[in-house]
Design a protein around this motif. Structure first.
Motif, PDB file in Angstrom:
ATOM      1  N   ASN A 159      37.106  28.540  49.556  1.00 19.47           N
ATOM      2  CA  ASN A 159      36.688  29.216  50.790  1.00 19.47           C
ATOM      3  C   ASN A 159      37.134  30.674  50.868  1.00 19.47           C
ATOM      4  O   ASN A 159      36.834  31.364  51.835  1.00 19.47           O
ATOM      5  N   ILE A 160      37.861  31.169  49.859  1.00 25.57           N
ATOM      6  CA  ILE A 160      38.172  32.601  49.803  1.00 25.57           C
ATOM      7  C   ILE A 160      36.946  33.318  49.244  1.00 25.57           C
ATOM      8  O   ILE A 160      36.601  33.171  48.079  1.00 25.57           O
ATOM      9  N   TYR A 161      36.292  34.079  50.112  1.00 26.25           N
ATOM     10  CA  TYR A 161      35.022  34.696  49.740  1.00 26.25           C
ATOM     11  C   TYR A 161      35.054  36.224  49.768  1.00 26.25           C
ATOM     12  O   TYR A 161      34.135  36.883  49.267  1.00 26.25           O
ATOM     13  N   ALA A 162      36.105  36.814  50.363  1.00 17.21           N
ATOM     14  CA  ALA A 162      36.070  38.262  50.599  1.00 17.21           C
ATOM     15  C   ALA A 162      37.474  38.839  50.628  1.00 17.21           C
ATOM     16  O   ALA A 162      38.469  38.130  50.804  1.00 17.21           O
ATOM     17  N   ILE A 163      37.522  40.159  50.477  1.00 13.91           N
ATOM     18  CA  ILE A 163      38.764  40.905  50.655  1.00 13.91           C
ATOM     19  C   ILE A 163      38.471  42.158  51.458  1.00 13.91           C
ATOM     20  O   ILE A 163      37.500  42.874  51.193  1.00 13.91           O
ATOM     21  N   LYS A 164      39.273  42.387  52.479  1.00 16.98           N
ATOM     22  CA  LYS A 164      39.225  43.645  53.212  1.00 16.98           C
ATOM     23  C   LYS A 164      40.134  44.615  52.476  1.00 16.98           C
ATOM     24  O   LYS A 164      41.348  44.431  52.420  1.00 16.98           O
ATOM     25  N   GLU A 165      39.530  45.636  51.893  1.00 20.67           N
ATOM     26  CA  GLU A 165      40.266  46.606  51.084  1.00 20.67           C
ATOM     27  C   GLU A 165      40.561  47.849  51.923  1.00 20.67           C
ATOM     28  O   GLU A 165      39.660  48.602  52.265  1.00 20.67           O
ATOM     29  N   ALA A 166      41.830  48.040  52.245  1.00 16.91           N
ATOM     30  CA  ALA A 166      42.238  49.213  53.012  1.00 16.91           C
ATOM     31  C   ALA A 166      43.230  50.047  52.210  1.00 16.91           C
ATOM     32  O   ALA A 166      44.142  50.657  52.766  1.00 16.91           O
ATOM     33  N   THR A 167      43.041  50.053  50.904  1.00 18.31           N
ATOM     34  CA  THR A 167      43.856  50.925  50.048  1.00 18.31           C
ATOM     35  C   THR A 167      43.337  52.352  50.078  1.00 18.31           C
ATOM     36  O   THR A 167      44.049  53.286  49.714  1.00 18.31           O
ATOM     37  N   GLY A 168      42.067  52.523  50.496  1.00 17.26           N
ATOM     38  CA  GLY A 168      41.426  53.833  50.425  1.00 17.26           C
ATOM     39  C   GLY A 168      40.929  54.160  49.031  1.00 17.26           C
ATOM     40  O   GLY A 168      40.462  55.273  48.775  1.00 17.26           O
ATOM     41  N   SER A 169      40.998  53.178  48.123  1.00 13.71           N
ATOM     42  CA  SER A 169      40.637  53.406  46.726  1.00 13.71           C
ATOM     43  C   SER A 169      39.251  52.862  46.406  1.00 13.71           C
ATOM     44  O   SER A 169      39.042  51.642  46.404  1.00 13.71           O
ATOM     45  N   LEU A 170      38.323  53.774  46.121  1.00 10.22           N
ATOM     46  CA  LEU A 170      37.004  53.326  45.666  1.00 10.22           C
ATOM     47  C   LEU A 170      37.098  52.666  44.295  1.00 10.22           C
ATOM     48  O   LEU A 170      36.364  51.728  43.994  1.00 10.22           O
ATOM     49  N   GLU A 171      38.011  53.154  43.487  1.00 11.07           N
ATOM     50  CA  GLU A 171      38.182  52.555  42.162  1.00 11.07           C
ATOM     51  C   GLU A 171      38.550  51.079  42.271  1.00 11.07           C
ATOM     52  O   GLU A 171      38.030  50.240  41.522  1.00 11.07           O
ATOM     53  N   ARG A 172      39.448  50.743  43.206  1.00 13.99           N
ATOM     54  CA  ARG A 172      39.824  49.342  43.394  1.00 13.99           C
ATOM     55  C   ARG A 172      38.625  48.500  43.820  1.00 13.99           C
ATOM     56  O   ARG A 172      38.406  47.391  43.319  1.00 13.99           O
ATOM     57  N   ALA A 173      37.843  49.026  44.752  1.00 18.03           N
ATOM     58  CA  ALA A 173      36.670  48.299  45.220  1.00 18.03           C
ATOM     59  C   ALA A 173      35.687  48.063  44.093  1.00 18.03           C
ATOM     60  O   ALA A 173      35.117  46.967  43.946  1.00 18.03           O
ATOM     61  N   ILE A 174      35.483  49.082  43.266  1.00 22.40           N
ATOM     62  CA  ILE A 174      34.547  48.963  42.151  1.00 22.40           C
ATOM     63  C   ILE A 174      35.082  47.992  41.105  1.00 22.40           C
ATOM     64  O   ILE A 174      34.327  47.202  40.516  1.00 22.40           O
ATOM     65  N   GLU A 175      36.389  48.016  40.871  1.00 25.30           N
ATOM     66  CA  GLU A 175      36.992  47.075  39.922  1.00 25.30           C
ATOM     67  C   GLU A 175      36.725  45.635  40.347  1.00 25.30           C
ATOM     68  O   GLU A 175      36.325  44.789  39.535  1.00 25.30           O
ATOM     69  N   LEU A 176      36.945  45.351  41.621  1.00 33.97           N
ATOM     70  CA  LEU A 176      36.724  43.995  42.123  1.00 33.97           C
ATOM     71  C   LEU A 176      35.260  43.582  42.003  1.00 33.97           C
ATOM     72  O   LEU A 176      34.946  42.492  41.525  1.00 33.97           O
ATOM     73  N   SER A 177      34.359  44.476  42.428  1.00 29.59           N
ATOM     74  CA  SER A 177      32.930  44.163  42.400  1.00 29.59           C
ATOM     75  C   SER A 177      32.404  44.017  40.984  1.00 29.59           C
ATOM     76  O   SER A 177      31.543  43.167  40.712  1.00 29.59           O
ATOM     77  N   SER A 178      32.915  44.845  40.078  1.00 29.27           N
ATOM     78  CA  SER A 178      32.418  44.792  38.699  1.00 29.27           C
ATOM     79  C   SER A 178      32.872  43.522  37.982  1.00 29.27           C
ATOM     80  O   SER A 178      32.143  42.981  37.142  1.00 29.27           O
ATOM     81  N   LYS A 179      34.056  43.025  38.348  1.00 28.68           N
ATOM     82  CA  LYS A 179      34.577  41.824  37.690  1.00 28.68           C
ATOM     83  C   LYS A 179      34.060  40.535  38.323  1.00 28.68           C
ATOM     84  O   LYS A 179      33.901  39.522  37.637  1.00 28.68           O
ATOM     85  N   ARG A 180      33.805  40.589  39.631  1.00 26.63           N
ATOM     86  CA  ARG A 180      33.298  39.416  40.347  1.00 26.63           C
ATOM     87  C   ARG A 180      32.248  39.876  41.355  1.00 26.63           C
ATOM     88  O   ARG A 180      32.540  40.095  42.529  1.00 26.63           O
ATOM     89  N   PRO A 181      30.990  39.986  40.916  1.00 24.40           N
ATOM     90  CA  PRO A 181      29.933  40.491  41.807  1.00 24.40           C
ATOM     91  C   PRO A 181      29.756  39.683  43.097  1.00 24.40           C
ATOM     92  O   PRO A 181      29.292  40.222  44.100  1.00 24.40           O
ATOM     93  N   ASP A 182      30.131  38.410  43.081  1.00 21.97           N
ATOM     94  CA  ASP A 182      29.963  37.575  44.275  1.00 21.97           C
ATOM     95  C   ASP A 182      31.145  37.655  45.233  1.00 21.97           C
ATOM     96  O   ASP A 182      31.096  37.086  46.333  1.00 21.97           O
ATOM     97  N   PHE A 183      32.185  38.350  44.835  1.00 23.04           N
ATOM     98  CA  PHE A 183      33.362  38.541  45.685  1.00 23.04           C
ATOM     99  C   PHE A 183      33.031  39.654  46.678  1.00 23.04           C
ATOM    100  O   PHE A 183      32.787  40.793  46.295  1.00 23.04           O
ATOM    101  N   CYS A 184      32.992  39.324  47.971  1.00 23.79           N
ATOM    102  CA  CYS A 184      32.589  40.297  48.987  1.00 23.79           C
ATOM    103  C   CYS A 184      33.732  41.285  49.250  1.00 23.79           C
ATOM    104  O   CYS A 184      34.797  40.880  49.707  1.00 23.79           O
ATOM    105  N   VAL A 185      33.482  42.553  48.960  1.00 21.75           N
ATOM    106  CA  VAL A 185      34.462  43.599  49.239  1.00 21.75           C
ATOM    107  C   VAL A 185      34.065  44.269  50.550  1.00 21.75           C
ATOM    108  O   VAL A 185      32.928  44.721  50.720  1.00 21.75           O
ATOM    109  N   VAL A 186      35.002  44.326  51.474  1.00 19.97           N
ATOM    110  CA  VAL A 186      34.755  44.863  52.812  1.00 19.97           C
ATOM    111  C   VAL A 186      35.626  46.101  53.012  1.00 19.97           C
ATOM    112  O   VAL A 186      36.820  46.085  52.702  1.00 19.97           O
TER     113      VAL A 186
END
Length: 295
Positions: A159-186
């Motif tokens: 049931n873990i489907y998403a992460i709220k990313e408040a690091t301010g890092s676009l690189e982190r968001a892209i890393e997550l999305s590129s490795k797991r496209p179905d992981f919802c980055v918010v």
């Protein structure tokens, strides 16, 4: 399990004479519904959850659920604590009273290891069945949920489907999305909402949306409709207010701006938060002249 995405508001908690102003809270949520927000998020960081009693925390969740009933607006309840057993209790209560999902901030102050973070989130999410969003905000918690840890949780806990990313890092968001496209980055940073969404983000959890939900909902929906020009213009237009709302610790400026705009009747915080400086109030008054706040 349906993923909960879109334009989401990290709700403030209004106080009156030292207590939660429940009537105003309901009124503010109804305003969010009327102005196109997809999801409200009660009792997160912006809701001063760290200074609410457990009873107040549960009551805020219950009000949000009741107010959104029979509408299309979902409720993702804040269920974070630096004690895992307390977070489990809040999460189970939120599920019991009808919350659609959960948002759980990284445990603050005790600075767990990555394994500790993994076990913390696995325990909370496994105690419930509704959709679960991790919340990474190292600037406030003192600990960073590393990409590999977040991905491990996504892979291992259904049931873990998403992460709220408040690091301010676009690189982190892209890393997550590129490795797991179905992981919802918010997006958890108002100033880069457009950039996060344009790079595959599935939504925002916004502080500014307390004040301007119509702007934020249109921004997100424009991206979803592939109208990137409109979305970027809105994000650019909001730059000044986004910046002003973080000149002091959140939620000090957003509550002050809402008070100045006539959205809340009293400007109250719970210690150790205190009212903003005169300089901040003056800055907010000037910035607000550039926006139409619809009540």
């Amino acid at each position: 399990m349906q993923n909960i995405i879109g334009a989401m508001t990290a709700l403030i908690t209004p106080f009156k004479n030292g207590k939660v102003d429940t009537a105003k809270y309901e009124e503010l949520i109804r305003r969010q519904i009327a102005q196109g927000i997809d999801v409200v998020v009660p009792v997160g960081t912006t809701g001063e959850s760290a200074t609410l009693s457990h009873d107040e925390h549960r009551e805020c969740i219950e009000i949000a659920v009741a107010t959104c009933k029979d509408t299309d607006v979902k409720v993702i309840a804040g269920a974070g604590s630096n004690a895992t057993h307390e977070a489990i209790g809040i999460a189970q209560h939120a599920q019991k009273v009808g919350a659609d999902g959960l948002l759980s901030v990284a445990p603050y102050y005790n600075k767990p290891s990555q394994e500790g973070l993994y076990q913390h989130y696995k325990a909370i999410a496994s105690s419930v069945e509704i959709p679960f969003m991790i919340y990474n905000v190292p600037g406030r918690t003192g600990v960073d949920i590393e990409a590999d840890t977040a991905i491990r949780l996504f892979d291992d806990v259904s049931n873990i489907y998403a992460i709220k990313e408040a690091t301010g890092s676009l690189e982190r968001a892209i890393e997550l999305s590129s490795k797991r496209p179905d992981f919802c980055v918010v997006s958890g940073e108002d100033s880069i909402d457009y950039a996060m969404l344009a790079n595959g983000g599935k939504g925002i959890i916004s502080v500014t949306a307390n004040l301007l939900p119509n702007y934020k909902s249109k921004l997100v929906h424009s991206v979803f409709n592939k109208d990137f020009d409109t979305a970027k213009k809105i994000n650019d237009d909001l730059y000044a207010i986004n910046k002003a709302l973080f000149v002091e610790s959140n939620p000090i400026p957003i509550k002050a701006a809402m008070y100045l705009a006539g959205l809340i009747d009293t400007l109250e915080y719970r210690l150790p938060l205190t009212p903003p400086s005169r300089e901040t109030m003056s800055k907010l008054e000037d910035v607000l002249k550039g926006y139409e706040v619809i009540k």
